[in-house]
Write an enzyme that holds these catalytic residues in place. Sequence first.
Site, PDB file in Angstrom:
ATOM      1  N   ASP A 194      -8.694 -19.066   3.881  1.00 18.64           N
ATOM      2  CA  ASP A 194      -7.740 -17.964   4.038  1.00 18.64           C
ATOM      3  C   ASP A 194      -6.873 -17.803   2.796  1.00 18.64           C
ATOM      4  O   ASP A 194      -7.358 -17.993   1.673  1.00 18.64           O
ATOM      5  CB  ASP A 194      -6.866 -18.237   5.281  1.00 18.64           C
ATOM      6  CG  ASP A 194      -6.419 -16.962   5.954  1.00 18.64           C
ATOM      7  OD1 ASP A 194      -5.592 -16.259   5.371  1.00 18.64           O
ATOM      8  OD2 ASP A 194      -6.900 -16.675   7.064  1.00 18.64           O
ATOM      9  N   HIS A 232      -0.704 -15.703   6.359  1.00 17.73           N
ATOM     10  CA  HIS A 232      -1.757 -15.626   7.367  1.00 17.73           C
ATOM     11  C   HIS A 232      -2.452 -16.967   7.610  1.00 17.73           C
ATOM     12  O   HIS A 232      -2.606 -17.413   8.753  1.00 17.73           O
ATOM     13  CB  HIS A 232      -2.746 -14.557   6.871  1.00 17.73           C
ATOM     14  CG  HIS A 232      -3.815 -14.181   7.814  1.00 17.73           C
ATOM     15  ND1 HIS A 232      -5.113 -14.613   7.651  1.00 17.73           N
ATOM     16  CD2 HIS A 232      -3.802 -13.414   8.924  1.00 17.73           C
ATOM     17  CE1 HIS A 232      -5.856 -14.098   8.622  1.00 17.73           C
ATOM     18  NE2 HIS A 232      -5.095 -13.376   9.408  1.00 17.73           N
ATOM     19  N   SER A 404      -7.671 -12.197  14.246  1.00 15.67           N
ATOM     20  CA  SER A 404      -7.289 -13.303  13.369  1.00 15.67           C
ATOM     21  C   SER A 404      -6.711 -14.469  14.140  1.00 15.67           C
ATOM     22  O   SER A 404      -6.855 -15.619  13.760  1.00 15.67           O
ATOM     23  CB  SER A 404      -6.195 -12.852  12.400  1.00 15.67           C
ATOM     24  OG  SER A 404      -6.740 -12.398  11.215  1.00 15.67           O
TER      25      SER A 404
END
Length: 862
Positions: A194, A232, A404
Site C-alpha cells: 500500500d 491508507h 479497501s
Amino acid sequence: MRVHGWLPSALLLCLAGHSLAVYKPDYDAHDYYAVHLRSGQQPEHVAQQLDLHYEGPLGELEDHYMFRRSTTEHAYDHIKSEKEALRLRRRRREAGAEEAHILDHMLWTQKQDLAKRFKLEKRGVIPAWPRQDMPVPALVQEGLQIAKEMSISDPIFQEQWHLYNHVQPGHDINVTGVWAQGVTGKNSTVCIVDDGLDMDSDDLKANYFREGSWDFNDQVQDPKPRLSDDHHGTRCAGEVCAARNDVCGVGVAYDGKISACRILSRVISDADEAIAMNYAYQQNQIYSCSWGPPDDGQSMEQPGLLIRRAMVNGIQKGRAGRGSIYVFAIGNGAANDDNCNFDGYTNSIYSVSVGGIDRKGLHPYYSEKCSAQLVVTYSSGSGDAIHTTDVGKDKCYSNHGGTSAAGPLVAGIYALMLEVNPDLTWRDIQWLTVLTALKIDQESDWMPNKAIGKDFSHQFGYGKADAWALVEGARNWTNVKPQAWYYSPWMHVKHAIPQGDQGLASSFEVTADMLKQANLERLEHVTITMNVEHTRRGDLSVELKSPSGMVSHIATHRRNDEWEGGYVDWTFMSVAHWGEPGIGTWTVIVKDTNVNDHEGKFTDWRLRLWGESIDASIQGVLPLPKEGDDDAHDIITNPDVTTTSVAVPTETGKPDGNPEDHQHRPVNSKPTSTSSPSLDEDEKEGKEPTTTSTPTATPSPSPSTKPSSALLPHIFPTFGVTRSTQAWIYGSITLIILFLLGLGTYWFVQRRKRSWLRREDYTFEMVDHEGAADEEPGAGAGTANGKGRRKRAARLYDAFAPAGSDDEEGDAFHVGSDTGSESDGEEDSGEKKGLVGARIGEGKGSDRYRDDDPRREGADVP
Ligand SMILES: *[C@@H]1O[C@H](CO)[C@@H](O)[C@H](O)[C@H]1NC(C)=O
Ligand SMILES: *[C@@H]1O[C@H](CO)[C@@H](O)[C@H](O)[C@H]1NC(C)=O
Ligand SMILES: *[C@@H]1O[C@H](CO)[C@@H](O)[C@H](O)[C@H]1NC(C)=O
C-alpha cells in the site's frame, strides 16, 4: 503432506536472506531494463557485452535480472536497438553475424517505462456518507464481558462493531470465539502492499516485521508514510494486526506480525511491483492489497507480464511452496457500473477478491458485482464505517471504508487460519473460503451451485466470511491435490453481434476424456480469454454457461465505457463453477444490449478450466506466463473445433480424434526449447512452432537453420523453404483440395435442405440440451451421431455466410477457413488461393501483433 515443490522451496528459504538485498533504482537518473536470461547465463557478462550496468536479480523471479544505463533517454531502448542492429546484420549476412550472440540469450526484455503505467488507486477513498449515531448499544454488556475475557483494554474496541456488533447482533466477522481459543495470529505474517505503514504508531510497533518490509517508492527499508495522504496502508494494517494494548482498537489477528511494501505513493515500475509481490515471500504469508486500476467504469487494465509472473511465482514458491496468499479489495466502482472482471488483479485466479457489506449486512452502493468475487465482509455503509488505527503516535480513525476496508479483514482471518494450520496451500485457503462462507440473507441473483451445495451471487460471491467457521475448517482440512488445467483450442467465431436482447452464442464441448488427459478432476476457477471488436466497449456483456446450467456474468454492460476497441485478448474469470465436474457443453453468449450505431463482432474465445488434479503424482507445475500466450490464436490449433454458432441451439463439432491438441497444452511438461539459440527466440520455448498446429499432421518441424533441400521431385517448387515447411505446404494444399472437393459434394446435397436456414429466424435462446435434442433425436449431450453432426454443420455453415450472400463460393470459403486456414473469414470469397497464400506468406494476417512483437521480427530471420 502433498505440497509439491517443497524441497526446492526449502532451499529457497535458506537463500531468502541473501535475496532480500534488493537493488535500489533511481528512475530519475537512469534507464532500467528487466531481462529474462536463458538459464546459466551470467548477468555480469551480459552487462559487460552490452554496455549496461548489472543491478541485481529481479526479486525472486528465476533468471530475471535488472540492468541499468546511466542515461535517461525516454524514447531510446538500448537492448531493442541492439537487437535490431543484429537482426539487420544477419539479414545482410554480414561476416560473423550468424554466430551466437549474447542477445540470443535474452529470452525477454522490457525497458521499465514509468510513463506507461496505468494508475493504481486506493480503494478506500469514497464520497462521505451520512454518519449516524448508533442507537444505545443493546449488547454493550456482552461486549464488555468479551473484552474482559480477552483482556482487551483498547479504548475503541467497543466501537469496532466488525469484531463484535452490539447493535446489530450477528453482523460481525464472528471472531471472538476464535480468540477465546487462544488463536490470535501468532506466528502469522501479513504484508500490507500500500502507501506505507506507520511502524512508530503505538498500536502497530509491537507487531511490526521489519525484515518483511520495503519502501519501493523511496527505496529504503522502512515503508514509513511520508506524503500527507499516506494514511491508507496504516489504517488497513490496523484492521489486521493492531496490538492488544491501550491504544485504539485491536486487529483481527492482534498477535500476528505485520509488514508493508510501500508502492502507491509514487508511480513504480513493473519490475519493482513484481519484486514487491514476492517480497520476503518465505516470511510474508499473506499480501493484502486494497487498490487497483481506477474504478471509473472505463478502465480495463491488467498487471504487466512481470507482475503476473511474480504472482505465479508467489503461489508456486512462496511460503515454502504452499503459495503466497494474495487478497484484493474488489473495487468501489459499482455506482459507475464497474465490475471486478475488468481489473486484472481482482480477476486473477491467484487472488482472493473481497467485496463489502455494511454493518446491517446490506450491499453498499460501491461494492462491485463480479463473477470473480469469492467472498464479502464488513465495511462502511448504513451510517458507520470501520474503526481502526491511523498514522500518528496513538491516533485512531473511525471512517475507514470502501472495499479497501473489507480486504484486510479477510487477510486477518487468514492469518488466524495459518496459525492453526500453516500447511494450507493458496488453493486450500480458497476452498475453505468458498465452503464456509455464509449466505447473505438478502435478495440477489443467488444461483445454486449444486456441486458444492452453496449459492453464488455476483453481488456477494459465496457470502460473508466467518472467522470461526474458517478457523475451524482449517484445523482438520485435508489439502487439495495440486492444480491441473485444461485449455480448449481457440474457437473462431468471427460473426457480427446482434443488437438488443439477442445474443451471439458459441459453444464448446468438453469431454470426460479431455479432462482425464488433462488430469483434471473438478473445477475451481474458469477463465475465458476473448477478442471482441466493438466501437463502444461499454455496450457489451458476456455470459458463460457451464454444462450444469450455472451462469456467470463474466462481463457486464458499463454505461461510461466509450472505448472503441472492444475486448482485446482479455481474460475474464469466474468462481461460480467451483467444484463442478466441467464435462459437457460450455457456452459463451455475447450481447450488445444498446441499440445504437455502435456495432461489433465476436472474433474468438478460449476456455480454460482450472482445478484439482486427479493424480497428484503426475501433475506438473504451470510454466510462468509468457508475452503473447494468447496471440497463438492466430493459429488454429484444431480445425475441427474452431467453429461458431449464432444464437440458436447449436453445438460445435467435437474435438475428439485429435489427440495432438493435448500435446500442445502445457500440461505436465514444459516443452523443450529448440536447439540453436536464435535472436528471435524470445519466450518461444514452450510455444509450439507455428507450423505444427496446421491442419496437416506434419511431424512438428522445429525451426531449422540447416540449408533446405527439396522434399518432392523438382517439378514442384521448393519456395526456398525447409523440407519440413514444404511438407507442410504441400500437405496443406493436398488437404485443402481434398476438402474443397468434399465440400462441393456436400454443398450440392445440402443446398435444397437449406431453405429453413434463414438468418431472420434466429432468436436468442439459452442453449440447452433439450433444445438440441429436439433437433437431433438420439444425439445426447456428449454423443453426436453422424446425422446430428451433419445438421449442426449445416447450421454453422450458414452462420459463416456473409449477410445477404448465398454465393456458393462464399460459403465454401468460409467453411474452408474454418478448417485450418489463418485467413480472415471475411476475405473475398473468390480468393480461394488466399487460403494457402496467407499461410505461406510469413508474417501476414496477424494484425493483432504489435509492432514490437518479437515474433513478427521472427518472420524475417532465415
Ligand atoms: C460464531 O462462532 C461461534 C463460536 O464462538 C459459533 O458457535 C457460531 O456458530 C458462529 N456463528 C455462526 C453464524 O456461524
Ligand atoms: C512459528 O513458525 C516457525 C517456522 O515456521 C516454527 O518453527 C515455530 O515452531 C512456530 N511457532 C509457533 C508458536 O507455532
Ligand atoms: C479435528 O481434529 C481434532 C484433533 O486435531 C479433533 O479433536 C476434532 O474432533 C476434529 N474435528 C473434526 C470435526 O473432525
